[in-house]
Design a protein around this motif. Structure first.
Motif, PDB file in Angstrom:
ATOM      1  N   TYR A 336       0.812  -1.339  -0.054  1.00  0.00           N
ATOM      2  CA  TYR A 336       0.042  -0.130   0.018  1.00  0.00           C
ATOM      3  C   TYR A 336       0.804   1.212  -0.095  1.00  0.00           C
ATOM      4  O   TYR A 336       0.300   2.373  -0.044  1.00  0.00           O
ATOM      5  N   ASP A 337       2.061   1.125   0.265  1.00  0.00           N
ATOM      6  CA  ASP A 337       3.147   2.141   0.110  1.00  0.00           C
ATOM      7  C   ASP A 337       2.846   3.360   1.226  1.00  0.00           C
ATOM      8  O   ASP A 337       2.617   4.543   0.805  1.00  0.00           O
ATOM      9  N   PRO A 338       3.133   3.008   2.462  1.00  0.00           N
ATOM     10  CA  PRO A 338       2.600   3.858   3.591  1.00  0.00           C
ATOM     11  C   PRO A 338       3.355   5.085   3.408  1.00  0.00           C
ATOM     12  O   PRO A 338       2.935   6.250   3.685  1.00  0.00           O
ATOM     13  N   GLU A 339       4.595   5.000   2.933  1.00  0.00           N
ATOM     14  CA  GLU A 339       5.335   6.427   2.706  1.00  0.00           C
ATOM     15  C   GLU A 339       4.646   7.327   1.582  1.00  0.00           C
ATOM     16  O   GLU A 339       4.833   8.697   1.770  1.00  0.00           O
ATOM     17  N   ASP A 340       3.698   6.939   0.861  1.00  0.00           N
ATOM     18  CA  ASP A 340       3.200   7.863  -0.183  1.00  0.00           C
ATOM     19  C   ASP A 340       1.866   8.145   0.444  1.00  0.00           C
ATOM     20  O   ASP A 340       1.207   9.112  -0.208  1.00  0.00           O
ATOM     21  N   LEU A 341       1.364   7.866   1.650  1.00  0.00           N
ATOM     22  CA  LEU A 341       0.283   8.023   2.314  1.00  0.00           C
ATOM     23  C   LEU A 341       0.283   9.101   3.177  1.00  0.00           C
ATOM     24  O   LEU A 341      -0.419   9.871   3.736  1.00  0.00           O
ATOM     25  N   PHE A 342       1.348   8.830   4.397  1.00  0.00           N
ATOM     26  CA  PHE A 342       1.466   9.348   5.742  1.00  0.00           C
ATOM     27  C   PHE A 342       2.735  10.312   5.641  1.00  0.00           C
ATOM     28  O   PHE A 342       3.990   9.785   5.141  1.00  0.00           O
ATOM     29  N   ASP A 343       2.860  11.362   6.260  1.00  0.00           N
ATOM     30  CA  ASP A 343       3.999  12.321   6.280  1.00  0.00           C
ATOM     31  C   ASP A 343       5.146  11.658   7.559  1.00  0.00           C
ATOM     32  O   ASP A 343       4.839  10.636   8.103  1.00  0.00           O
ATOM     33  N   GLY A 346       3.557  10.783  10.832  1.00  0.00           N
ATOM     34  CA  GLY A 346       2.378   9.672  10.717  1.00  0.00           C
ATOM     35  C   GLY A 346       1.059  10.176  10.561  1.00  0.00           C
ATOM     36  O   GLY A 346       0.047   9.572  10.375  1.00  0.00           O
ATOM     37  N   ARG A 347       1.055  11.697  10.042  1.00  0.00           N
ATOM     38  CA  ARG A 347      -0.190  12.348   9.697  1.00  0.00           C
ATOM     39  C   ARG A 347      -0.488  12.022   8.096  1.00  0.00           C
ATOM     40  O   ARG A 347       0.398  11.867   7.364  1.00  0.00           O
ATOM     41  N   LEU A 348      -1.896  11.840   7.654  1.00  0.00           N
ATOM     42  CA  LEU A 348      -2.363  11.740   6.382  1.00  0.00           C
ATOM     43  C   LEU A 348      -1.758  12.831   5.561  1.00  0.00           C
ATOM     44  O   LEU A 348      -1.747  14.075   6.041  1.00  0.00           O
ATOM     45  N   LYS A 349      -1.333  12.512   4.299  1.00  0.00           N
ATOM     46  CA  LYS A 349      -0.629  13.856   3.772  1.00  0.00           C
ATOM     47  C   LYS A 349      -1.833  14.931   3.234  1.00  0.00           C
ATOM     48  O   LYS A 349      -3.014  14.429   2.902  1.00  0.00           O
ATOM     49  N   PRO A 350      -1.462  16.022   3.126  1.00  0.00           N
ATOM     50  CA  PRO A 350      -2.470  17.036   3.021  1.00  0.00           C
ATOM     51  C   PRO A 350      -3.244  16.785   1.720  1.00  0.00           C
ATOM     52  O   PRO A 350      -4.631  17.276   1.735  1.00  0.00           O
ATOM     53  N   GLU A 351      -2.894  16.539   0.483  1.00  0.00           N
ATOM     54  CA  GLU A 351      -3.713  16.374  -0.668  1.00  0.00           C
ATOM     55  C   GLU A 351      -4.447  15.210  -0.380  1.00  0.00           C
ATOM     56  O   GLU A 351      -5.657  15.138  -1.065  1.00  0.00           O
ATOM     57  N   LEU A 352      -4.284  14.114   0.457  1.00  0.00           N
ATOM     58  CA  LEU A 352      -5.470  13.211   0.775  1.00  0.00           C
ATOM     59  C   LEU A 352      -6.282  13.584   1.766  1.00  0.00           C
ATOM     60  O   LEU A 352      -7.520  13.425   1.655  1.00  0.00           O
ATOM     61  N   ARG A 353      -5.944  14.532   2.781  1.00  0.00           N
ATOM     62  CA  ARG A 353      -6.845  14.899   3.826  1.00  0.00           C
ATOM     63  C   ARG A 353      -7.939  15.709   3.143  1.00  0.00           C
ATOM     64  O   ARG A 353      -9.105  15.856   3.533  1.00  0.00           O
ATOM     65  N   ALA A 354      -7.248  16.667   1.806  1.00  0.00           N
ATOM     66  CA  ALA A 354      -8.156  17.234   1.229  1.00  0.00           C
ATOM     67  C   ALA A 354      -9.483  16.359   0.513  1.00  0.00           C
ATOM     68  O   ALA A 354     -10.590  17.196   0.098  1.00  0.00           O
ATOM     69  N   LEU A 355      -9.505  15.296   0.639  1.00  0.00           N
ATOM     70  CA  LEU A 355     -10.467  14.388  -0.169  1.00  0.00           C
ATOM     71  C   LEU A 355     -11.812  14.169   0.599  1.00  0.00           C
ATOM     72  O   LEU A 355     -12.724  13.946   0.038  1.00  0.00           O
ATOM     73  N   ALA A 356     -11.568  14.368   1.985  1.00  0.00           N
ATOM     74  CA  ALA A 356     -12.465  14.114   2.895  1.00  0.00           C
ATOM     75  C   ALA A 356     -13.398  15.529   2.883  1.00  0.00           C
ATOM     76  O   ALA A 356     -13.081  16.460   2.950  1.00  0.00           O
ATOM     77  N   PRO A 357     -14.713  15.400   3.191  1.00  0.00           N
ATOM     78  CA  PRO A 357     -15.440  16.460   3.439  1.00  0.00           C
ATOM     79  C   PRO A 357     -14.963  17.103   4.790  1.00  0.00           C
ATOM     80  O   PRO A 357     -14.331  16.584   5.411  1.00  0.00           O
ATOM     81  N   SER A 358     -15.552  18.140   5.036  1.00  0.00           N
ATOM     82  CA  SER A 358     -15.042  19.008   6.365  1.00  0.00           C
ATOM     83  C   SER A 358     -16.213  18.935   7.231  1.00  0.00           C
ATOM     84  O   SER A 358     -17.567  18.803   6.786  1.00  0.00           O
ATOM     85  N   GLY A 359     -16.033  19.279   8.474  1.00  0.00           N
ATOM     86  CA  GLY A 359     -16.837  19.727   9.528  1.00  0.00           C
ATOM     87  C   GLY A 359     -17.987  18.567   9.517  1.00  0.00           C
ATOM     88  O   GLY A 359     -17.789  17.478   9.592  1.00  0.00           O
ATOM     89  N   LYS A 360     -19.405  18.882   9.782  1.00  0.00           N
ATOM     90  CA  LYS A 360     -20.463  17.907   9.873  1.00  0.00           C
ATOM     91  C   LYS A 360     -20.790  17.174   8.683  1.00  0.00           C
ATOM     92  O   LYS A 360     -21.610  16.421   8.725  1.00  0.00           O
ATOM     93  N   ARG A 361     -20.298  17.433   7.415  1.00  0.00           N
ATOM     94  CA  ARG A 361     -20.208  16.806   6.352  1.00  0.00           C
ATOM     95  C   ARG A 361     -19.658  15.524   6.232  1.00  0.00           C
ATOM     96  O   ARG A 361     -19.796  14.498   5.597  1.00  0.00           O
ATOM     97  N   ARG A 362     -18.736  15.551   7.095  1.00  0.00           N
ATOM     98  CA  ARG A 362     -17.761  14.040   7.295  1.00  0.00           C
ATOM     99  C   ARG A 362     -18.924  13.039   7.956  1.00  0.00           C
ATOM    100  O   ARG A 362     -19.576  13.428   8.790  1.00  0.00           O
TER     101      ARG A 362
END
Length: 795
Positions: A336-343, A346-362
């Motif tokens: 799954y290439d964790p280095e491509d996913l987490f910084d 250990g946090r999900l990389k920003p461009e991937l975090r942006a794929l999730a909705p925000s606030g109460k839309r999650r």
């Protein structure tokens, strides 16, 4: 026949790469939860001590669930939708936890599980681990209102959540194992009750990966043509997403979601623009075919895993001791290439975090999945408006549930603007004497309505379907998303949902320990058409045992009420509808019955739960009674009072105390139940040494179980249902079970020390009445006149 399979490439190369990486991140976290104690980002070669000693969890369904979650995130974000995720596959817990962690809500609720490498370690360690979290999408899982421990109820919960929620879309994933259950098969018919003008939408996603624990699944082996026929027959428009190659599957799912959400919006827009409603719009649904254990090991020890039942639970099982197994696991996770996913932190990389909705839309943060946040108090009328005037005890015969029906009618009316109260039942609202609610609403019905039909309308608020499973599931979904309701059912057949009751009780028990879960309205049962007045339907309809099951649950979760007349039923019904985080069971008859208490007396009696009825007792409070005649339930109350009347007439010197129990669990001690009487209060009512003849609505052993710690337990003699029944007269039902007035009076005489020898003629006359009764009912087919016409002596 058209088969809907979307193939256009709607995702750009960049979008495709991003959504695939997000999916990989969810899969990586899911595998890590099943296997790892430490080394969460594989910064070191995998060692035995990094592996959990006991591998518990389920991989097979999880990658498909993660795939759906990632694509729902996309449509929520691009269309600003209000969506919750109903996870039907019972073992999808790793995926639900992984996705709520990726979108950030998990760490907000559980700050100790931070978005760091150490947070990941804790996330992995806690899963299916002592002191941690369960393997299902449990109450501890943000965004969940459905625990899949018992399969069959995801879709009915989804529809319950959608009723009266016009902006909500419930994406309901149904596993192909779950689809084999009876309740799920019936749940597909819920679309006939969903009004697009005022309700939300449900998107069923049938997740076919072909296998359950160790066998193929029925629908997994069905052809696409047969599935199309099946779901078109149910009234849906099925769309197919099929394959195993990720890039192609991502494009299919994205294109299918775009088409489906356009279709949902069009159905709702047409209904809400004032267009005459189309009977049962053909709602879209998805058939997703993907391999079981998708992206996992293809083989282990030369045996097929991916796409087979061996992927169901833990595909590689001996990773601590077996170097070869451990290497398979490490290669799998590194794939799954964790280095491509987490910084680096250990946090999900920003461009991937942006794929999730925000606030109460999650989806993990959606308030509909924490319904107490949305709950509004029920507006209820004053019960005194419906008071039955009692001028002479027992003189007036009233159908108590009919009186409650008037109260429910006005409750429905008062809450019409809030659209947060519904009545549920299996085709029995009118039969159970609650028909006055139809003065203000109808039964909801989205199919064709004939000119001669009555009380059917697309905007009705009474839910009737001949399936207790659906009624229970709809109500649970309705309550869990912040609303109020009542389930009315025949007493004998409420057993059909025993296990559903169990699951809901367990859910409430756990949520009480989670501060972030806000209280929801109580689940209220009205059990009528009960055992003692099912004389016309016979033995199959005669079973009062549901309360025994209820009494097994944690004391602070359940309540059992046995109101003896209409005024007590009004107080109990009003009280139960205003409570929260409980399950209330009310048992009350629908047939005409004597009325005993004024409203003031009923309020006082119900607030206490147990009380001495002075008007039916020996008048001198300074002298201990010779016998206590206790009762719980409407028919037992009538028979007890008739027995007291007999004893008073035949043995006027006998000192009798009459006790009525309306809150059954008040019989327990205070250390067992919050409503329980103190030992001192219990002894003051039931004495410490006098015989107690207890006439009880249900199986006698429950009274013994509730009172076994009490001082006078050895002198408590219970009569109730002893599994004797048939088609007969009402009074004969009590005689068959020795709960009738004659048996009660005989028992009192035999239990009072020395009395039996003094009044042999009275015993003989009472036994003679039983013989006379037996002959009379078999000759004339009705009860004796002195039974039918009996009135309390003061009436």
């Amino acid at each position: 026949m058209e088969k809907h399979v979307s193939t256009p490439a709607v995702l750009s190369d960049t979008e495709l790469t991003l959504i695939d990486r997000y999916w990989r991140a969810a899969n990586y976290l899911s595998v890590g939860q099943i296997y790892l104690l430490s080394n969460p980002l594989l910064r070191q070669p995998l060692k035995p001590e990094h592996i959990k000693p006991r591998l518990l969890g389920h991989w097979g369904t999880t990658p498909g669930l993660n795939f759906i979650y990632a694509h729902l995130n996309r449509v929520i974000r691009t269309r600003d939708l209000d969506v919750i995720y109903m996870c039907g596959p019972g073992h999808g817990g790793p995926g639900m936890v992984a996705n709520t962690y990726l979108e950030g809500i998990y760490s907000e609720i559980y700050p100790d599980i931070a978005e760091t490498e150490d947070g990941l370690r804790k996330l992995f360690r806690q899963f299916s681990f002592p002191g941690g979290i369960p393997s299902h999408a449990a109450p501890e899982t943000p965004g969940s209102i459905h625990e899949g421990g018992e399969l069959g109820y995801a879709l009915v919960h989804a529809y319950g959540a959608a009723f009266d929620n016009p902006d909500l879309i419930v994406a309901c994933v149904i596993g192909d194992g779950e689809a084999e259950t009876g309740p799920l098969a019936a749940s597909w018919h819920s679309n006939k009750f969903l009004n697009p003008a005022r309700d939300g939408a449900v998107l069923p996603i049938l997740h076919l990966n072909g296998y359950k624990i160790a066998n193929p699944t029925i629908l997994g082996r069905a052809s696409d043509e047969d599935l199309t026929h099946l779901f078109e027959g149910y009234g849906y428009e099925p769309f197919f997403v099929e394959g195993h190659e990720p890039a192609r599957m991502h494009q299919q799912m994205a294109a299918t979601f775009d088409k489906i959400f356009d279709r949902i919006r069009a159905i709702q827009k047409e209904a809400r623009d004032g267009t005459p409603p189309q009977a049962c719009p053909r709602w879209p649904m998805i058939v997703l075919r993907s391999p079981k254990g998708w992206t996992g090991p293809k083989e282990v020890d030369g045996k097929k895993v991916e796409g087979f039942w061996r992927a169901h639970q833990v595909p590689v099982s001996n990773c601590r001791e077996n170097d070869g197994h451990r290497k398979i696991l490490e290669d799998w996770m590194r794939g799954y290439d964790p280095e491509d996913l987490f910084d680096a932190s250990g946090r999900l990389k920003p461009e991937l975090r942006a794929l999730a909705p925000s606030g109460k839309r999650r989806m993990g943060a959606n308030p509909h999945a924490n319904g107490g946040l949305l709950r509004k108090e029920l507006i209820a009328p004053d019960i005194r408006t419906y008071e039955v005037k009692v001028e002479k005890r027992g003189a007036e015969m009233v159908q108590s549930t009919e009186i409650l029906g008037h109260y429910l009618r006005d409750t429905m009316k008062l809450n019409e603007a809030n659209a947060n109260f519904r009545i549920f039942g299996p085709d029995e609202t009118e039969s159970n004497r609650l028909g006055s609610v139809f003065e203000v609403t109808d039964r909801v019905w989205m199919e064709k309505i004939e000119p001669y039909d009555v009380n059917l309308a697309s905007d009705g608020r009474v839910m009737e379907v001949l399936s207790e499973h659906l009624c229970q599931g709809w109500l649970e979904g309705y309550l869990l998303t912040g609303r109020h309701g009542l389930f009315s059912c025949y007493e004998a057949f409420i057993h059909i949902i025993d296990s559903m009751f169990n699951q809901h009780a367990k859910w409430l028990k756990v949520t009480r320990e989670l501060q972030w879960r806000r209280p929801i309205s109580s689940l209220n049962y009205l059990l009528t058409s009960h055992v003692w007045r099912q004389d016309h339907n016979g033995f199959s309809h005669q079973d009062p045992g549901f309360v025994d099951l209820v009494a097994n649950k944690k004391a602070d979760i359940v309540r059992i009420y046995l109101p003896p007349d209409a005024n007590t039923l009004l107080w109990v019904g009003d009280h139960c509808l205003k409570t929260y985080d409980r399950i209330n069971v009310i048992v009350a008859g629908k047939q005409p019955e004597p009325q005993w208490l004024t409203m003031d007396e009923a309020v006082k009696h119900c607030e206490t739960g147990i009380g001495i009825w002075d008007w039916a007792s020996h008048e001198d409070d300074t002298v201990a009674p010779d016998v206590v005649m206790a009762c719980a339930g409407d028919v037992p109350t009538m028979e007890t009072l008739a027995a007291v009347d007999l004893l008073h007439r035949h043995i006027p010197e006998l000192k009798i105390r009459t006790v009525n129990v309306v809150d059954l669990l008040a019989l327990q001690s205070q250390d067992q139940h919050p409503h329980g009487l103190t030992d001192e209060a219990f002894d003051a009512i039931f004495t410490t040494d006098r015989p107690v003849i207890f006439a009880y609505h249900g199986y006698p052993y429950l009274i013994h179980r509730l009172t076994y710690k009490r001082t006078n337990h050895r002198n408590i003699h219970v009569r109730g249902f002893i599994e004797e029944g048939t088609t007969t007269t009402p009074f004969d039902m009590t005689v068959l079970n020795e709960l009738d007035r004659f048996h009660l009076a005989i028992e009192a005489i035999e239990r009072v020390p020395g009395l039996k020898a003094k009044v042999p003629d009275v015993l003989e006359s009472l036994r003679a009445k039983l013989v006379e009764h037996h002959a009379y009912v078999r000759e004339y087919g009705e009860d004796m006149p002195d039974v039918r016409n009996w009135k309390w002596r003061a009436a």
